[in-house]
Write a protein that holds these residues in place. Structure first.
Motif, short mmCIF file in Angstrom:
data_model
loop_
_atom_site.label_atom_id
_atom_site.label_comp_id
_atom_site.label_asym_id
_atom_site.label_seq_id
_atom_site.Cartn_x
_atom_site.Cartn_y
_atom_site.Cartn_z
N SER A 66 -18.55 5.84 -12.95
CA SER A 66 -17.70 6.99 -13.28
C SER A 66 -16.35 6.65 -13.90
CB SER A 66 -17.52 7.88 -12.06
OG SER A 66 -16.84 7.21 -11.04
N PRO A 67 -15.69 5.53 -13.55
CA PRO A 67 -14.40 5.26 -14.22
C PRO A 67 -14.52 5.10 -15.74
CG PRO A 67 -14.60 3.91 -12.26
CD PRO A 67 -15.94 4.57 -12.49
N LYS A 68 -15.64 4.65 -16.23
CA LYS A 68 -15.84 4.43 -17.66
C LYS A 68 -16.89 5.35 -18.27
CE LYS A 68 -12.97 1.04 -18.01
NZ LYS A 68 -11.79 1.11 -18.83
N LEU A 69 -17.42 6.28 -17.47
CA LEU A 69 -18.49 7.16 -17.92
C LEU A 69 -17.98 8.18 -18.92
CD1 LEU A 69 -21.49 7.86 -17.39
CD2 LEU A 69 -20.65 9.55 -15.76
N LYS A 70 -18.63 8.23 -20.06
CA LYS A 70 -18.29 9.21 -21.08
C LYS A 70 -19.24 10.41 -21.00
CE LYS A 70 -17.46 9.53 -26.05
NZ LYS A 70 -17.51 8.79 -27.31
N ASP A 71 -20.55 10.12 -20.89
CA ASP A 71 -21.55 11.17 -20.83
C ASP A 71 -22.85 10.58 -20.32
OD1 ASP A 71 -22.65 13.71 -21.18
OD2 ASP A 71 -23.20 13.34 -23.27
N TYR A 72 -23.71 11.42 -19.75
CA TYR A 72 -25.06 10.97 -19.39
C TYR A 72 -26.03 12.13 -19.52
CZ TYR A 72 -24.98 13.07 -14.69
OH TYR A 72 -24.94 13.94 -13.65
N LYS A 73 -27.30 11.77 -19.74
CA LYS A 73 -28.35 12.76 -19.93
C LYS A 73 -29.59 12.27 -19.19
CE LYS A 73 -29.26 13.53 -24.19
NZ LYS A 73 -29.76 13.74 -25.55
N VAL A 74 -30.20 13.17 -18.42
CA VAL A 74 -31.43 12.87 -17.70
C VAL A 74 -32.60 13.27 -18.58
CG1 VAL A 74 -32.78 13.37 -15.63
CG2 VAL A 74 -30.29 13.20 -15.48
N SER A 75 -33.56 12.38 -18.72
CA SER A 75 -34.73 12.66 -19.54
C SER A 75 -35.56 13.79 -18.93
CB SER A 75 -35.59 11.40 -19.66
OG SER A 75 -36.78 11.67 -20.37
N ARG A 76 -36.08 14.67 -19.78
CA ARG A 76 -36.93 15.77 -19.31
C ARG A 76 -38.35 15.29 -19.01
NH1 ARG A 76 -36.66 20.02 -23.76
NH2 ARG A 76 -36.10 18.25 -25.04
N ASN A 77 -38.73 14.14 -19.54
CA ASN A 77 -40.07 13.60 -19.34
C ASN A 77 -40.19 13.07 -17.90
OD1 ASN A 77 -42.55 12.45 -19.47
ND2 ASN A 77 -42.05 10.95 -21.04
N LYS A 78 -40.98 13.72 -17.09
CA LYS A 78 -41.14 13.32 -15.69
C LYS A 78 -42.43 12.53 -15.47
CE LYS A 78 -37.49 15.66 -14.57
NZ LYS A 78 -36.23 15.04 -14.33
N ASP A 79 -43.16 12.22 -16.53
CA ASP A 79 -44.39 11.45 -16.41
C ASP A 79 -44.06 9.99 -16.15
OD1 ASP A 79 -45.75 13.76 -17.01
OD2 ASP A 79 -45.97 13.29 -19.13
N GLY A 80 -44.97 9.32 -15.49
CA GLY A 80 -44.78 7.89 -15.26
C GLY A 80 -44.21 7.60 -13.88
N ARG A 81 -44.08 6.33 -13.60
CA ARG A 81 -43.64 5.87 -12.29
C ARG A 81 -42.14 6.08 -12.07
NH1 ARG A 81 -44.88 -0.12 -9.84
NH2 ARG A 81 -43.74 0.17 -7.91
N TYR A 82 -41.36 5.92 -13.13
CA TYR A 82 -39.91 6.02 -13.01
C TYR A 82 -39.36 7.16 -13.86
CZ TYR A 82 -40.25 1.41 -10.92
OH TYR A 82 -40.57 0.36 -10.11
N LYS A 83 -38.26 7.73 -13.40
CA LYS A 83 -37.51 8.71 -14.18
C LYS A 83 -36.49 7.93 -15.00
CE LYS A 83 -37.78 11.84 -10.26
NZ LYS A 83 -36.98 12.52 -9.23
N LYS A 84 -35.98 8.54 -16.06
CA LYS A 84 -35.02 7.85 -16.93
C LYS A 84 -33.77 8.68 -17.14
CE LYS A 84 -38.86 6.25 -19.61
NZ LYS A 84 -39.66 7.17 -18.87
N ALA A 85 -32.65 7.99 -17.28
CA ALA A 85 -31.39 8.63 -17.64
C ALA A 85 -30.72 7.74 -18.68
CB ALA A 85 -30.50 8.80 -16.43
N TYR A 86 -29.99 8.37 -19.57
CA TYR A 86 -29.29 7.65 -20.63
C TYR A 86 -27.79 7.86 -20.42
CZ TYR A 86 -33.96 7.58 -22.46
OH TYR A 86 -35.31 7.40 -22.59
N VAL A 87 -27.05 6.77 -20.36
CA VAL A 87 -25.62 6.80 -20.04
C VAL A 87 -24.83 6.27 -21.22
CG1 VAL A 87 -23.86 5.86 -18.49
CG2 VAL A 87 -26.10 6.50 -17.59
#
Length: 55
Positions: A21-42
């Motif tokens: 959070s001290p350096k976080l500009k933006d993040y987005k959680v992927s809508r694709n829920k398929d697969g073993r892991y969820k993804k987020a882009y920071v």
């Protein structure tokens, strides 16, 4: 700087977001829920040559 985070539980992402959070500009959680892991882009606001306070 952009990074991809793979996680399986929502609390895992919340912890990483809190740490970044001290350096976080933006993040987005992927809508694709398929697969073993969820993804987020920071997107972090880091400039090259920046010195960290704890070094």
């Amino acid at each position: 700087m952009k990074i991809k985070i793979s996680y399986s539980e929502d609390w895992e992402l919340a912890g990483v977001i809190r740490l970044l959070s001290p350096k976080l500009k933006d993040y987005k959680v992927s809508r694709n829920k398929d697969g073993r892991y969820k993804k987020a882009y920071v997107e972090l606001e880091i400039k090259f040559g920046e010195v960290r306070e704890d070094e």
